[in-house]
Design a protein around this motif. Structure first.
Motif, PDB file in Angstrom:
ATOM      1  N   ILE A 135      35.875  44.921  48.257  1.00 15.57           N
ATOM      2  CA  ILE A 135      36.184  46.286  48.662  1.00 15.57           C
ATOM      3  C   ILE A 135      37.027  46.886  47.549  1.00 15.57           C
ATOM      4  N   CYS A 136      36.538  47.946  46.947  1.00 15.41           N
ATOM      5  CA  CYS A 136      37.213  48.565  45.810  1.00 15.41           C
ATOM      6  C   CYS A 136      37.838  49.886  46.243  1.00 15.41           C
ATOM      7  N   ASP A 137      39.162  49.986  46.112  1.00  9.04           N
ATOM      8  CA  ASP A 137      39.891  51.199  46.497  1.00  9.04           C
ATOM      9  C   ASP A 137      40.289  51.955  45.246  1.00  9.04           C
ATOM     10  N   LEU A 138      39.713  53.139  45.055  1.00  8.43           N
ATOM     11  CA  LEU A 138      40.016  53.989  43.902  1.00  8.43           C
ATOM     12  C   LEU A 138      41.184  54.900  44.264  1.00  8.43           C
ATOM     13  N   LEU A 161      39.731  44.960  45.238  1.00  8.17           N
ATOM     14  CA  LEU A 161      39.921  45.415  43.867  1.00  8.17           C
ATOM     15  C   LEU A 161      40.449  46.841  43.933  1.00  8.17           C
ATOM     16  N   GLY A 162      41.577  47.106  43.284  1.00  6.01           N
ATOM     17  CA  GLY A 162      42.152  48.443  43.311  1.00  6.01           C
ATOM     18  C   GLY A 162      42.380  49.008  41.929  1.00  6.01           C
ATOM     19  N   TYR A 163      42.264  50.339  41.829  1.00  5.26           N
ATOM     20  CA  TYR A 163      42.590  51.054  40.598  1.00  5.26           C
ATOM     21  C   TYR A 163      43.497  52.232  40.941  1.00  5.26           C
ATOM     22  N   ASP A 164      44.493  52.468  40.109  1.00  6.62           N
ATOM     23  CA  ASP A 164      45.316  53.668  40.242  1.00  6.62           C
ATOM     24  C   ASP A 164      45.729  54.125  38.856  1.00  6.62           C
TER      25      ASP A 164
END
Length: 326
Positions: free
Chosen positions: A153-156, A176-179
């Motif tokens: 699960i990728c949280d943008l 997986l996260g991006y900020d």
């Protein structure tokens, strides 16, 4: 319901007043009080010099002053009320304290300012996390879980990663996260450490959702909460959303939570006044719900589900990835 709290009869006017006080100083800077003292300003006027260069900011200021009945909008024109006329006369008092001592006031609220955006990323991430925990996260988790995720699960725009960790715990899937904010990523390291202690595979990286690497493998569901409205203009937002279909090959759903322009500007509450005004100052015109749905469609997604959220003027959309890339 939780949304009722955003319309508390005593708290909401205090919150609205904070933005109206700022708008009073800016209106004076822009010459709006002087102009409106002589005549109404029409939409046609705002599309011409000297107003057109600051049109979105000016509309943000005027609509904020409408909330305290200093300005009234009738048909296609803005007019000062008697109260607004007096407010304009008293604008130097507002300027003295809010303008002359702006840095003193701002420095009492902790958090480093991003020199590129002027935004305190750490404050935004932490405050958003707290609001989400109270009003949004349960709905978000249930919605993602209902899609029966079978992969990452990728949280943008994951912020501190707290919500993503909750989703991973509930679904049993890796995250997986991006900020984009360095402050948010630093705060997220505590979340990653907690995940490690729980045996959860959670990775959080600094990155811009609009320029992610291609072919991020193993992602089944992509989530994006309260950041789509920052991707502007509309054609660029469409292109960015369409690019996810290439960047995440094999993903099934994009789950978007976002806020749209207020449908009830006459009644103040604790979210819309800030949302509308701050984004106007950033020269961003909030989209309507219809605009958002149109962009999803143009980006190649089919909307499978729509939910109205507890946060005012906010929705969740479950968008199914198209079979072909953009």
């Amino acid at each position: 319901m939780a949304s009722v709290e955003f319309k508390h009869p005593r708290i909401a006017p205090v919150f609205t007043g904070a933005f109206a006080a700022h708008a009073t100083v800016l209106a004076d800077d822009l010459g709006l009080f002087r102009a409106l003292a002589d005549t109404a300003l029409t939409d046609h006027d705002l599309d011409r010099p000297p107003w057109v260069e600051n049109r979105i900011r000016i509309e943000g200021v005027l609509n904020t002053l409408c909330r305290i009945d200093a300005v009234r909008r009738t048909a296609d024109a803005y007019r000062l009320t008697d109260f607004g006329l007096e407010l304009g006369r008293q604008a130097p008092v507002f300027r003295l304290w809010l303008g002359g001592y702006a840095s003193v006031l701002a420095d009492q609220i902790s958090g480093a300012v991003d020199p590129r955006s002027g935004v305190r990323g750490g404050v935004v991430a932490e405050s958003s996390s707290q609001i989400g925990s109270r009003y949004i996260d349960e709905t978000f988790i249930q919605l993602v879980d209902s899609l029966q995720p079978a992969g990452r699960i990728c949280d943008l725009g994951c912020g501190t990663g707290r919500r993503l960790l909750k989703i991973c715990r509930e679904t049993g899937q890796p995250g997986l996260g991006y900020d984009i904010s360095a402050d948010a990523i630093r705060a997220a390291q505590a979340t990653v450490a907690e995940a490690r202690g729980l045996g959860i595979d959670l990775e959080i990286n600094q990155g811009d959702a609009t320029t992610l690497p291609r072919n991020v493998s193993g992602v089944d569901i992509v989530t994006q909460a309260f950041m789509t409205h920052h991707i502007a203009p509309d054609d660029y937002c469409t292109a960015v959303l369409a690019s996810y279909r290439v960047r995440f090959p094999g993903a099934r759903y994009l789950v978007v939570f976002d806020t749209v322009s207020s449908s009830d500007p006459e009644h103040p509450e604790l979210f819309a006044p800030g949302f509308d005004y701050i984004h106007a100052l950033q020269n961003m015109e909030p989209r309507s719900r219809a605009d958002a749905l149109r962009i999803f469609d143009e980006a190649g997604y089919s909307c499978q589900q729509e939910l109205e959220l507890a946060v005012p003027n906010s929705y969740a959309w479950v968008l199914k990835f198209g079979s072909d890339g953009p």
